[in-house]
Enzyme design. Structure first.
Site: not given
Lengths: 229, 229
Positions: A6-7, A48, A116
């Site tokens: 995975y590296r 988000g 806000e």
DNA sequence: CCAAAAGTGTTCCATCTACACCCATGT
DNA sequence: ACATGGGTGTAGATGGAACACTTTTGG
């Protein structure tokens, strides 16, 4: 920690964005926030935030919602993954969009002091950053599809609601008028609403009976799959 | 490159996994591959790969499919984002699942030479790594929903197909038998199939007329939204 | 007594479902 | 001739759409 295979792959910033729908009794609304960071600081945006390495994506969505609005334990559903390279002007960020349904009044206090955040009528949305407007379009579509077969619309109403309120909600979601006799017959025939003896008296002289959603009766029916409208 | 506000967030390995559906005329199949890397090397898996930093997630899905199977230009649709922290036993990998529909025969050559890929009957699937079995379950559900309102099923059939073949496909997707008279009436009434004069003679003495899907006629209808079955 | 919204039934039409027989042909 | 799968029509039930008047009560 990661094994060798995975590296050699790229790691990417992963975000979640939440479309939060509310209903004021007449129109569908969406909650937007003034963006606090660059780029696009000061423009309107959905709620988000970034996903941490050690949290589930679903958990991240709930956390972000809580941090930005104070809201917890509300209906949330994964919407779509937005993964274009250039969707965020400041770098590669893949975003998993979620949508939520809340009852505006029940949460108005939490929201007031807060952050806000502001409700916008869905037909009068401001310009939003990045691909957030596209997210809203897809969320509206999904809401319409979902509400036709699942009783999620009740999350947008107070616990006690009247048939005219419920009909207004469906009309707002479908953006088209419904016949009240046909609507009442269909929705009551499902047998998942309990009529109260109490009436709502603000919006008419005569008053309209309150109903509550009966989750147990619904669960019993859920298996076979049902039609709402 | 990234601006300062994005610097302090975690970057995560992002993968795509593809559920590839095929249809052999009787049963729905899914394409699986023997995993070539650790962990879980040698076990059956969906077609997966990592998303590069400079490619769209959709593009990554197409690329991975092409690399692993040789297939290109086939129907693909984003399914769901799987984002649990522990879904991959070797590290944090968030996966965007896609599903594809292909006509098994048309692509059998590309697949033959290739890549330890194998078709499995959906009812006889092997044990799959990680959460891939869950992906298949969700993909089947999505396929059923989608095929009821969109003509995507044709992607699973040869260009020329007979009504019995089409019916077999719908029966396989719904996992329940359909009445052939009702089926023929409904599907033909949509006016999106063109009957050929040629017949398919392998599977019966009498032979069954071939049809082809008329994409133009469908596009014309698409606006109003239509029901398939 | 009037305005404003709630509540309530019936008819018609389209669609879905169930169902059975004849047809064409290769062996 | 017969076995095999392809092709076709109808009647009854169901569900959706259209439609108007009466009720309640605050002002």
């Amino acid at each position: 920690m990661d094994i060798i295979e995975y590296r050699n792959h790229d790691r990417i910033l992963l975000a979640v964005d939440c479309i939060i729908f509310g209903f004021d009794g007449r129109k569908l609304q969406a909650l937007c926030i003034k963006r606090g960071i660059d780029p696009e600081k000061g423009r309107w945006s959905l709620m988000g935030g970034f996903v941490d390495c050690n949290e589930d994506v679903d958990t991240a969505a709930s956390r972000v919602l809580k941090q930005r609005t104070g809201l917890a334990d509300i209906y949330m559903e994964q919407l779509y993954c937005f993964g274009d390279v250039r969707r965020d002007s400041a770098g590669r960020v893949v975003s998993i969009a979620y949508f939520s349904l809340i009852n505006i009044e029940a949460y108005s206090e939490q929201l007031q002091d807060n952050h806000e955040a502001r409700w916008f009528d869905l037909e009068k949305m401001p310009s939003l950053i990045f691909d957030h407007e596209q997210m809203v379009v897809i969320a509206k579509k999904r809401l319409r599809e979902k509400v036709a077969t699942h009783p999620i619309g009740f999350a947008l109403l107070p616990e006690k609601f009247t048939l005219p309120q419920l009909q207004n909600l469906y009309e707002a979601i479908y953006e088209s008028p419904l016949d009240k006799r046909n609507f009442a017959r269909k929705i009551l025939s499902l047998g998942i609403l309990n009529k109260l003896t109490e009436k709502e008296k603000q919006s008419s002289r005569k008053g309209a009976f309150y109903y509550i959603f009966d989750k147990d009766k619904y669960s019993a029916l859920e298996q076979e799959g049902l039609k709402f409208t």
